[in-house]
Design a protein around this motif. Sequence first.
Motif, short mmCIF file in Angstrom:
data_model
loop_
_atom_site.label_atom_id
_atom_site.label_comp_id
_atom_site.label_asym_id
_atom_site.label_seq_id
_atom_site.Cartn_x
_atom_site.Cartn_y
_atom_site.Cartn_z
N THR A 183 2.68 1.95 4.04
CA THR A 183 2.86 3.04 4.85
C THR A 183 3.40 3.00 6.11
N LEU A 217 1.99 -0.61 7.53
CA LEU A 217 0.73 -1.24 6.87
C LEU A 217 1.12 -1.44 5.35
N VAL A 218 0.72 -2.52 4.83
CA VAL A 218 1.01 -3.02 3.76
C VAL A 218 0.08 -3.22 2.72
N GLY A 219 -0.14 -2.56 1.68
CA GLY A 219 -1.29 -2.87 0.36
C GLY A 219 -0.57 -3.80 -0.44
N LEU A 220 -0.89 -5.07 -0.68
CA LEU A 220 -0.06 -5.79 -1.53
C LEU A 220 -1.33 -6.20 -2.78
N CYS A 221 -0.81 -5.96 -3.76
CA CYS A 221 -1.50 -6.33 -4.99
C CYS A 221 -0.67 -7.23 -6.02
N THR A 257 -4.52 4.65 3.09
CA THR A 257 -4.22 4.33 4.17
C THR A 257 -5.03 5.51 5.10
N LEU A 306 -3.50 8.92 3.52
CA LEU A 306 -2.52 8.77 2.75
C LEU A 306 -2.74 8.18 1.40
N GLY A 358 1.02 11.30 0.58
CA GLY A 358 1.02 10.25 -0.64
C GLY A 358 2.06 9.81 -1.47
N ASP A 359 2.01 9.24 -2.42
CA ASP A 359 3.07 8.75 -3.52
C ASP A 359 2.66 8.41 -4.65
N VAL A 369 -6.51 -1.37 -0.72
CA VAL A 369 -6.00 -1.13 -2.22
C VAL A 369 -7.40 -1.38 -2.99
N ALA A 419 2.39 -1.20 -1.77
CA ALA A 419 2.19 -0.01 -1.09
C ALA A 419 2.33 -0.07 0.21
N THR A 465 -5.21 0.28 5.82
CA THR A 465 -5.04 0.22 4.54
C THR A 465 -5.97 -0.56 3.48
N ALA A 500 -3.96 2.92 -3.33
CA ALA A 500 -3.76 2.22 -2.00
C ALA A 500 -3.89 3.39 -1.03
N GLY A 512 -2.60 -4.55 6.82
CA GLY A 512 -2.45 -4.29 5.48
C GLY A 512 -3.69 -4.87 4.67
N ASP A 513 -3.68 -4.91 3.25
CA ASP A 513 -4.80 -5.31 2.60
C ASP A 513 -4.14 -6.16 1.42
N MET A 514 -4.89 -7.04 0.87
CA MET A 514 -4.16 -7.78 -0.38
C MET A 514 -5.56 -7.98 -1.33
N THR A 554 3.72 7.23 3.08
CA THR A 554 3.29 6.23 2.01
C THR A 554 4.55 6.20 0.78
N ASP A 555 4.78 4.99 0.46
CA ASP A 555 5.51 4.81 -0.89
C ASP A 555 4.86 3.60 -1.58
N VAL A 556 4.94 3.61 -3.10
CA VAL A 556 4.59 2.45 -3.59
C VAL A 556 5.54 1.76 -4.41
N VAL A 603 6.13 -0.86 -7.76
CA VAL A 603 5.57 -1.39 -8.83
C VAL A 603 6.73 -2.25 -9.56
N THR A 662 2.28 -4.92 -6.92
CA THR A 662 2.44 -3.69 -6.39
C THR A 662 2.42 -3.77 -5.07
#
Lengths: 311, 311
Positions: B137, B89-93, A137, A89, A124-125, A49, B135, A47, A135, B124-126, B47-49, B51, B133
Amino acid sequence: MSVAKAGEFGLIARITARLPAGQSTLLGPGDDAAVVRAADGRVVASTDVLVEGRHFRRDWCTAQDVGHRAAAANLADIAAMGATPTALLVGLCVPTNLDARWAEELSDGLGAEAALVGAAVVGGDMSGSPTLTIAVTALGDLGGLAPVVRTGARPGDVVAMCGRLGYAAAGYTVLSRGFRTPKVLVDAYRRPEVPYSAGPEAAGLGATAMIDVSDGLLADIGHVAKGSGVAVDLRRDAFEVPRQMRDAAHALGVDPYTWVLAGGEDHALVATFPPGLALPPRWRVVGVVREGSGVTVDGRPFRGPTGWQHF
Amino acid sequence: MSVAKAGEFGLIARITARLPAGQSTLLGPGDDAAVVRAADGRVVASTDVLVEGRHFRRDWCTAQDVGHRAAAANLADIAAMGATPTALLVGLCVPTNLDARWAEELSDGLGAEAALVGAAVVGGDMSGSPTLTIAVTALGDLGGLAPVVRTGARPGDVVAMCGRLGYAAAGYTVLSRGFRTPKVLVDAYRRPEVPYSAGPEAAGLGATAMIDVSDGLLADIGHVAKGSGVAVDLRRDAFEVPRQMRDAAHALGVDPYTWVLAGGEDHALVATFPPGLALPPRWRVVGVVREGSGVTVDGRPFRGPTGWQHF
C-alpha cells in the motif's frame, strides 16, 4: 459464476457498486488511487494479511464473517493508536475457480464492519492466486491528539482494558473440536466486537500506552512492557470468566484462563493510565506497571501458551 | 536461515533495522500502526498485490528487484494522481522454508525504491503462506493540488506521455524465451524507471486526466477514454522504438509496437492536457482526445493483444 468468468474488471465493478461510501472518502474506488480526508495533517496506517487455512477457514466462517474479521483486525490497530478509522484498502488474491459471490460477500463484510466507525472501503486490488489471501490496510485520523504508542508505560501506571477477552479463542477451540455452539463464543470468533471508540477515548484521557489484543493479552501487554522498559503485573481475579465460557472450558477440558490471558482476536484494547485517574466504567483495571521487565499474573509467570505463532 | 527459524518478530526486527526513514515518517514500524505526515489534509492511497508465478519469478529477479518492482507499481499509482508518495506499507506472505535473507533483501528493494521519492516503508505485516505474496500500500500527498483523475479528459485535449513504453514487456518476452539480454530490456523489466516527479508536474500544469501505464498503453488510456466518455486517437509515429528493442523484436519475431502499445509495467505516465499548453520536453504528445468512444491508432483499431489479464 467463478471469478475467472466474471473477470477482474467485471468483478471489481460488482464489488464497488455494493460498497457504502464513508464520511472521509473524497475519491473512492475506480482510479489509480483513492483520496481520503486527513484533517489532522497526519494519517495513521496499518496493514494486516489473512491467509486461508491460517487465519480463516471457509467452512467455519461465511464470506461476510471473514470480511468482518479482516476489517476488525485492522480497524482495531487504528483504534489502538487512539485514532478513528477513516478508510480501508483491500488486496484480494483468489483462486480463479472461487465463486464470485464469495468475493462480493467478503466485501460486504468489510464494508459493514468499516461502516460501524464511519469508515469505508476506498480502494483495492485483485489477483488470481492458488492461496486465498486478504491484505487489508486501514487508515485513521488522530483528531489532534498524540498517538498512543507502546513505549510510554511508566512504573506506577494502572493497566486497564476495554472489550472482551477469551471469547474468540474459546470460539476457535469450539470450532476446532467440531462443535458449533455455544453460539456466543463461535460468533465472537466469527465477528469480533471491538470497542473502537474506546481508543480515541483512552487517548483523550491521557493513556500512556495502548495496544489491541490480537495475539493474546500476555503477549500483547508483553510488547508494551518490553517497549516501555517496565514490568506488568496482572490480577487474575480482575478477569471475569462468563458462565458459558466456563461451561465450555469444563466440557472441553481447557483452563478458561488460557483463553482469557493467552487467546487473541477479540481485539480488546489494553492501555496504561497514570495512577489516580477516574476511568469510564467500560475500562476495567486489571493490573499495574512496575519497574523491571516481563509480565506476571499475581506476581508469578503464567504457565501455558502465551500467544499466537505466525509461522 | 528460514523465516520459520528466524521467527516473525525476529525477522521483522531484522527487516525494520535495515529500512531507511522517510521525511514524512512520524512513527515508523513497531507499533500497532504507523503515523505519516499528511500536510495537505488529504491522503492519497493505493494497494497492489504481487503473487509469485503471476507477477514475478524468483529465477528472473533478485529479491531486491522484486522489491523495486513492487514499490514502483504502487508509487506510480500515487504519482498518477498528481501526488508525491510519502509511505509504503507491506503485507508479506511467505513459505515458511523461504530464506530469511530473501525477505530482508526484498525489503531493501522496497525501501530503496521508496527512497527515490523521499518516501519510506513505515509498516507492514507478515504471515506464513504456501504462496509467496506481496501486498503493498502506498500513501501520498497532493501538495494542495486537486487529484488528477481518469474522468476529466475533454475533446480537444492533447494526450502526452512521460517515461518509457514497451521496455518491461520486451524484457519479459526476452526472459520468457530463456534469454538474459539485451540488458537494457531485462533490467527495465526487473526495475522499472518511473518518472515519479512528472505526476505532480502534470497536476501543476493543469492535466485534465492521468493514469500510469501498468496494463499497457491501449488498455490504460482506454480506462481514461471510458471514464471520461471520450475517444482517444494515438499517432503511431509519435512512439519511438529504440534500436535494441527493434533488434530484439526482429530476433524474436515480435511486432515491437505490441510491446510499446500493449505492454505494461514500465509505469510511464500518460495524461491529457488542454490544447495549446507548452509542455516540458519530457512530455511527448502522442495523440488527441475526440468526441466518441474507444481508442484508435492513426484512426484505426489496433490489432493484437491490448493488455494484461489478471486472472
